[in-house]
Design a protein around this motif. Structure first.
Motif, mmCIF file in Angstrom:
data_model
loop_
_atom_site.group_PDB
_atom_site.id
_atom_site.type_symbol
_atom_site.label_atom_id
_atom_site.label_comp_id
_atom_site.label_asym_id
_atom_site.label_seq_id
_atom_site.Cartn_x
_atom_site.Cartn_y
_atom_site.Cartn_z
ATOM 1 N N GLU A 1 -2.327 7.379 -4.772
ATOM 2 C CA GLU A 1 -2.579 6.202 -3.933
ATOM 3 C C GLU A 1 -2.432 4.962 -4.802
ATOM 4 N N ARG B 1 1.005 5.621 -0.470
ATOM 5 C CA ARG B 1 0.234 6.877 -0.442
ATOM 6 C C ARG B 1 1.197 8.047 -0.415
ATOM 7 N N TYR C 1 0.865 -1.185 0.000
ATOM 8 C CA TYR C 1 0.000 0.000 0.000
ATOM 9 C C TYR C 1 0.899 1.230 0.000
#
Length: 327
Positions: free
Chosen positions: A237, A162, A160
């Motif tokens: 993102e 960001r 992940y």
């Protein structure tokens, strides 16, 4: 890596230096941008320097660092899709940027070079240099990896990512000054094609000066089926998954003239990715782009990972040859 204090503090650095560097500049920002609206530009005398000092603590589990970067280039010319010169920038106009910052890497995996189980996280703060006619901003970028072991030696990796540009002092950029910085004068052009290209390049400069730039998507690491820096904006993102199958484990030396190392593992990876970019935070997930493919990697005792990835997405396919894991 150069150790300043053995087993504790080391320096990392790299320098990019090009006399002429072609690059593709898309005329719109965010993942909603049109892939057919772009200009190929040529940058002149590009130089980028990055330096990072990293401390190894608690058996490399906790790694704080500080960093500094400095770059400069100038716009040489603008080409259309047929490589015809549309615009030639005035010489002597330098585009400069610099930043400083720091971060923290937490690594609770079984291996620094080839992790197969555990979790790691890298969070970085970067303050951009204050420049006249541009908003002051800093970026916060976070990347988290989760490694889940499968079978005897294979791994599922979930990533992940960001990145966000946080404006601390917003201004409305002066368009004429942006033109001057780029070495352009859109008022002197004769054809509509030249005018549209000039306006688009200046528009991109104005948006960057107004909102700031987070980490882009597209290229060798994230959304690999898209061109390098395909999607730019002040927010990005990304979600990624790689299933890494490891084969033929064992030490084997090789010497291919310019490459000499000890091979430890051959790896095949299946990957799927999706990500979004926008200047407006509320639009970030409105048009998430997807990418998938297969990768072939050669892992070495030195820590180097030689990688060939074949990625497919809505804008076609890309073939990537690179050193290092994508994330």
């Amino acid at each position: 890596d150069i150790y300043v204090v053995p087993n504790f503090l080391y320096l990392q650095s790299f320098i990019i230096d090009f006399n002429k560097l072609p690059n593709r500049l898309y005329q719109e920002r965010g993942t909603k941008s049109n892939q057919n609206k772009y200009n190929d530009i040529v940058l002149d005398n590009l130089r980028f320097v990055y330096v990072r000092a990293v401390a190894n603590m608690y058996e490399q589990r906790v790694n704080p660092y500080i960093s500094y970067s400095n770059g400069r280039s100038s716009l040489d010319k603008v080409l259309d899709k047929d490589d015809t010169v549309l615009l030639t920038a005035k010489s002597g106009n330098k585009i400069k940027s610099s930043s400083y910052g720091g971060g923290l890497i937490l690594d609770f995996t079984d291996s620094v070079n080839d992790p197969r189980v555990g979790i790691s996280n890298d969070i970085e703060f970067s303050q951009k240099e204050s420049v006249k006619n541009r908003s002051d901003y800093f970026t916060i970028t976070n990347s988290t990896n989760l490694y889940v072991p499968f079978f005897k030696s294979s791994t599922l990796l979930l990533n992940y990512f960001r990145s966000r540009a946080v404006v601390t002092s917003k201004i409305e950029p002066n368009r004429s000054l942006i033109e001057q910085d780029l070495g352009l004068d859109c008022s002197e052009l004769e054809t509509t094609k030249e005018q549209d290209s000039c306006d688009a390049i200046v528009d991109d400069g104005v948006s960057s000066a107004r909102y700031g730039d987070a980490e882009s998507l597209g290229g060798v690491s994230r959304l690999r089926s898209y061109k390098n820096d395909r999607f730019k904006g002040s927010n990005s993102e990304f979600y990624g998954a790689e299933f890494r199958f490891n084969f033929f484990e064992g030490d084997q030396s090789y010497d291919y003239y310019i490459i000499k190392d000890i091979k430890t593992t051959f790896q095949i990876a299946l990957f799927y990715e999706q990500g979004g970019v926008s200047d407006d935070l509320k639009d970030l997930r409105d048009d998430m782009k997807k990418s998938s493919g297969v990768g072939f990697r050669l892992l070495n005792k030195s820590g180097a990972v030689y990688r060939l990835d074949i990625a497919n997405g809505s804008e076609g396919s890309e073939y990537i040859v690179f050193v290092g894991y994508p994330f």
